[in-house]
Write an enzyme that holds these catalytic residues in place. Structure first.
Site, short mmCIF file in Angstrom:
data_model
loop_
_atom_site.label_atom_id
_atom_site.label_comp_id
_atom_site.label_asym_id
_atom_site.label_seq_id
_atom_site.Cartn_x
_atom_site.Cartn_y
_atom_site.Cartn_z
N GLY C 215 -37.80 -60.75 -71.00
CA GLY C 215 -36.75 -59.79 -70.71
C GLY C 215 -37.07 -58.38 -71.17
O GLY C 215 -38.23 -58.00 -71.28
N LEU C 241 -37.44 -65.44 -64.19
CA LEU C 241 -37.98 -64.23 -64.81
C LEU C 241 -38.89 -64.54 -66.01
O LEU C 241 -38.47 -65.22 -66.95
CB LEU C 241 -36.83 -63.33 -65.26
CG LEU C 241 -37.26 -61.99 -65.89
CD1 LEU C 241 -37.92 -61.11 -64.86
CD2 LEU C 241 -36.08 -61.29 -66.52
N ASP C 242 -40.11 -64.01 -65.98
CA ASP C 242 -41.07 -64.13 -67.09
C ASP C 242 -41.40 -65.59 -67.42
O ASP C 242 -41.80 -65.89 -68.55
CB ASP C 242 -40.55 -63.42 -68.35
CG ASP C 242 -40.42 -61.92 -68.13
OD1 ASP C 242 -41.16 -61.39 -67.29
OD2 ASP C 242 -39.56 -61.28 -68.77
N ALA C 243 -41.22 -66.47 -66.47
CA ALA C 243 -41.46 -67.89 -66.74
C ALA C 243 -42.51 -68.49 -65.82
O ALA C 243 -42.71 -69.70 -65.81
CB ALA C 243 -40.15 -68.68 -66.64
#
Lengths: 298, 298, 298, 298
Positions: C215, C241-243
Site C-alpha cells: 500500500g 494490490l501488491d500481492a
C-alpha cells in the site's frame, strides 16, 4: 523540497581529553543547534577528528564571522579544520571515456536532486558520450588521446593532460578548483603531478575490490582467479595507481556460470552505486583522510 | 586478553541546545578519557540520547562516586540515565525448547569470550538440550509444558511460567533480575505480565523478517508467498506478539529451489547471527528503546 | 559486440520421469548446441519446468520449423511452452508519474545496451519527465489523471486508463501487446481488467520488502515500525494490490539515524536495481510463473 | 527426520552436443527419478560437467550395479565421474590450534544434524580445545608443534606432520582417506606432499577475501589498507599458499571505528559461515574443481 541550510564543521587534531567539551561548549555558547555530530579517535595514531553539522538559522552570525570565531578554537586544539555551507552549491568535473553507466547514473542523480552538486563540465577522450551529456544541459569537451601505436604518444599524452588541467582548473571560478574531479571510468592513468594538485578531490572508481586486481582488466583477473564475489572501489586518486585512500567498496555474488563478460556487465551495477555513494559522502564533507585510510562519518 | 575496564553512561532526555556541551564538560572536568561517544537526536519526537564510554582508569573516583556526581547533571537535563561497569560481569538466563542452533551458538560465544556475559542457567521445556548445556558447565532446568490435548492446559501453562519466573528472578542475585532473559527459539508465547516484568530485558529471536510472517511457521508462510529473501529478527518481547522494538534484523537470499524445509535449515544461520549481534549490543548497553523503535549505537 | 542469436525454449508440464531425456534427445537429434539449460521440479505441486537456450546457428532450420517440430514433444509432455528468438528485439512500454530514478535508470541501461529491449513509448500522468524521455529519443505521451477533489474522478480515471490501454496495445505491432508494461513508480493502481489483460507482462516495482508494508507510503510505515533493513520488490501486477508473483527483491541496511525521508532517498538505489534485474530476467524469458510464485532461472 | 536416500552422480567430460541427452536417457531407461540436476559448460575450456541426484528408491538395482551400468556411458563421454550414496555417512577429520569458533560451530552443526558427516577425530597442536571436543564425544589427539625458537624446529615439524598424516589416513577405514580434512583455523602451513596426497579433500578457511591479504595476520593487513569490507575464503589447500581453488567467500562491512582487533572478532562470524557452507557443499558433492576454479552446483 530544499533541505534547510547547514554549516558543516570538520576538524582533525591531536587526540587529548576535552576536545568534545571545547567544541560543544563553543557551539552551545553560540546558540547553534547541532543536527549531526560524529567523532572518531584513532588511538593508535593519536588523532581525533569530528564532523559537526549545525542549523544555519540557529547561528546568530554569517559564515565568515563563524569562521573568524571558530579559528582560535581550532588553533588551540592544534588541528586542521574547514567550515562549509550547504547553501553554496558544490561543483564537479567528470572525466570519461566510452563507458556510459557511471556517467549516466551521476547525471540522473544530479538531475533528480539526489546529489548536492553541479556538474560544470564533462571531459571525454572520445566523443561517443557527448549526446547524453549535452542532453542534460552540461558542456562536453573532447580531449583526444593518442592511440597506442602513436610514435609521439607520451608527448601527446602530456599535452592532453595539460588541456584537461586547463579545463578542470577554472581560474574564474571561486577557488579555482572544483570540489570534485570524478574519474567516472576514465581509464587513463592520472599523472602524478595532477594527483598531487588535485589531492583529496580526484575521485576514482576502480572495478575491483581493491587491493585485489589492481590495474588493467580486473574482471578478467577475477574470473581467472575464480573468486565468488566481485566488487568495486571508490578511492582518492594518488600517484600510486589504485592505492589511494578508499572511500567506499561493495561486492556482488558471482558464480561459475558467469563469464568475464558477465562480470563486466554485472559489475556495472556495483560500480554505479559505489561511485555515487562515495561521491555523495565526499560532497557532504563526510570523508576525512588520515594517512592512507579514510574516516567516513555516515 | 581482558579488555580494559570501562564505565558506560547512557542517557535519554528532551532535546535542546547544549546537552553535548554539558556532558562533555562534566567528563572533561573529571579528567575522564572518552573512548567511544555516540549521539542521536530524534527531531520528530524531540528526544535526545547518548552513549559515552570512558576509560575507568582515567576516572579519579569509584563508580558510586561517579554516579553521585553525574546525578545532578542528568537531573538538570531532565532525562533517564544509567552508568554501568564493564568490570561487573552481566548475567543471562536462556529459555529453550528443542532447537539447539541458537543455544549452541551462544554457549560457544560465551566460552570463547566473544560475549561479555555469564549464562547462569538454561531453562528448557524439553530435556533434549540438557547434555549440551551441562557439557558447558551451565545448570539446566527442565520445566515441562502441557501437551496440546491436555484438558488443564491453560492452568498448567500458568504454573509452568510461574516456575520459570522463580528460576529467572533470583532473589539472591544482585538486583534480582538477570540482565538478559533470552528466548533462544523458546517457541512458547511469554505471558503479558512477564513481558511487563522483564521489559527491556526479554530478548526474542523470531525466524522471519518482521513485520512479515509474524506468528507460527514463518518459513512456511514465506515459502507460500514466494519471497526471494528470508530473514530473522531480534527484538524485545512485549505483550504484542512479535511486535516489540526491533534490535537487529538480517536476511539471506533464497530461490525457487528452496523448499520450506530448506528455508528452515538455511534460516538457522541468520537466526544465530542476528540473535548473537542483538544480544551483544544489548549487553554492551548499545540499545536505547524509544517507543516501539530502538536506537542502536554501534 | 552483438551477442550471438539464440532460441529460448521454456516449458512447464506435469512432473514425471523422462522429461529431460525427451527434450535433450529432441535437441541432440536436431544437432542443436545447448548453451544454457535449467530445470526445476516442484515436488509438492507436481509441476516440472525448464528453460533451454540453444545456439541458433546450430539449428538446421528456421524458428517456425523449430516450433513445428517441437510442438508434438510439448504435446506429449502435456505442458505449456514458448520458443522465443533473441534476434527479434522485445518491446516495452513504461508508465511513470513524477519520480524519475527508475525511468532514468532504465533509459540509460537500454541506451548502453544492457537491457535487450526497445522502449517504444513512455506514458506519464504528469509532464515533468517528458524532457528526459524525449532526450533519449523515445516518444512520451501525457495522460492526465483527475485530482483527488475532482467530482467526476472515478469516471475520469476509467477514461484515462482506456487511453493508456489504447497507447499500450498497439494493433499494428506484432501480437498487439508489448512484451513488458513496466510500472516504473507509476503510483496509480492498475484496474483489475488491465491486470488480467496484461497478465504476466505488467511489471511493478513496489518500494518495500513485500509482504511487509503493502500500500501507500511504505517507507513511512517502515520508519514507524523501526525495521533495520528496507527493501524493494519487483512483481507481476495482479488484481490483488501488491500481492502478485514476486520476481525479485533486495534490501539495504538503515539505522536509527535514517528519517523516513532518508529512507525514501536511499531506497531509490534498491528500487532501481531490483526493477532492472527483474525486468532483465523477464525479457530473457527466465521467469516462469507457478501459481503465486515464480521460478527464476538465473 | 532422515532425508531420503539419494545417489549422486557427478561427471566432467569434454563438451560436445548430446551429453545431457545421453545421461538423461540412461537415467530414464533405468526408471530413475531425478530430484536435482545441474549442468555447466565452460565454453572457453571446452569442459562440461554435471551433477545429477536420483532417488535411490526409484533405482531398480543396488549402487554397485548402478556403477557398473553407468561406467560405459561415462567412458563413451570420455570423462571422470563418481557416484556416491547419501546412505553412507561421510567422515571428516578436523585440524585445529587454539581458535575455537570454527571448531565449535562445526561440532554444533554435526550434532544438530545440519552437516551430513561424522567427525571421526580432531587433531590439535595445543590441548586447549580438548574439553569441547570430548564433550561432543569426538576423540581428540594432541600433536605438539615446535616453538619458534626451537633449534630442531624444521625436523620436528616434519615429524609432527608425519604423526598427523598417520592419524588422518586410517588404513582400517574404507578407502583410507576421510572425505574431508578440514583446517579449521589450523594456522600451520600444510606441507606440499600432504596437499598433494589430500588433493580435493583438504579444506582451509582463510580469514580474508582472497586474493587480498594472503599469508599472516590478514585482518591487520586489511586494517592497514583501510578496506571497507572484510571477508573469509574457504578453499582447497594446495602447495601454493592461499592460492587453491575457492569454494566459497563472503564479506561483512567494517568502518573506521573498527580496530584490527575488532576485525578479528567480527570476522569470526563470517569465517564460521563460509567454512560451514563450503564444507557442506563439498560433502554433498556439489563442488567440481576445474583447474584453479570451482564449479559449485548449489
Amino acid at each position: 523540497m530544499t533541505p534547510d541550510r547547514r554549516y558543516i564543521i570538520t576538524l582533525s587534531c591531536p587526540d587529548r581529553t576535552g576536545i568534545v567539551a571545547r567544541i560543544a561548549t563553543f557551539l552551545a555558547e553560540l546558540g547553534a543547534s547541532i543536527t549531526e555530530a560524529a567523532y572518531h579517535a584513532d588511538v593508535e595514531a593519536g588523532v581525533f577528528c569530528t564532523r559537526q553539522v549545525v542549523d544555519a538559522a540557529s547561528v546568530p552570525c554569517d559564515i565568515d564571522e563563524l569562521r573568524t570565531r571558530f579559528a582560535p578554537v581550532a588553533e588551540e586544539l592544534g588541528g586542521e579544520h574547514r567550515i562549509s555551507d550547504t547553501g553554496v552549491r558544490k561543483r564537479a568535473v567528470l572525466l570519461v571515456t566510452r563507458d556510459q553507466h557511471c556517467l549516466h547514473d551521476l547525471l540522473g542523480r544530479v538531475w533528480a536532486g539526489e546529489l548536492p552538486v553541479e556538474i560544470t563540465r564533462v571531459i571525454g577522450n572520445h566523443t561517443s558520450l557527448e549526446p547524453v551529456v549535452t542532453a542534460h544541459g552540461v558542456p562536453f569537451h573532447h580531449v583526444p588521446f593518442p592511440a597506442p601505436g602513436d610514435r609521439f604518444r607520451e608527448q601527446r599524452k602530456v599535452t592532453a593532460f595539460e588541456e584537461i588541467r586547463t579545463l578542470v582548473e577554472d581560474p574564474d571560478a571561486d577557488g579555482g578548483l572544483p570540489d570534485a574531479i570524478v574519474l567516472a571510468r576514465f581509464m587513463q592513468i592520472l599523472p602524478a603531478h595532477l594527483c598531487e594538485a588535485w589531492s583529496g578531490r580526484a575521485i576514482n572508481i576502480h572495478h575491483s575490490f581493491l587491493p585485489s586486481f589492481a590495474g588493467a582488466r580486473p574482471y578478467h583477473q577475477a574470473h581467472r582467479r575464480g573468486v565468488k564475489l566481485i566488487g568495486a572501489t571508490c578511492h582518492y586518486a594518488t600517484a600510486d595507481l589504485d592505492a589511494g585512500p578508499i572511500i567506499e567498496q561493495d561486492v556482488i555474488r558471482v558464480d561459475h556460470g558467469d563469464t568475464a563478460e558477465d562480470m563486466v556487465r554485472r559489475g556495472r551495477d556495483i560500480e554505479r552505486l559505489v561511485l555515487a555513494r562515495g561521491l555523495r559522502w565526499h560532497l557532504e564533507d563526510r570523508v576525512v583522510v588520515q594517512g592512507n585510510r579514510t574516516v567516513v562519518f555516515r
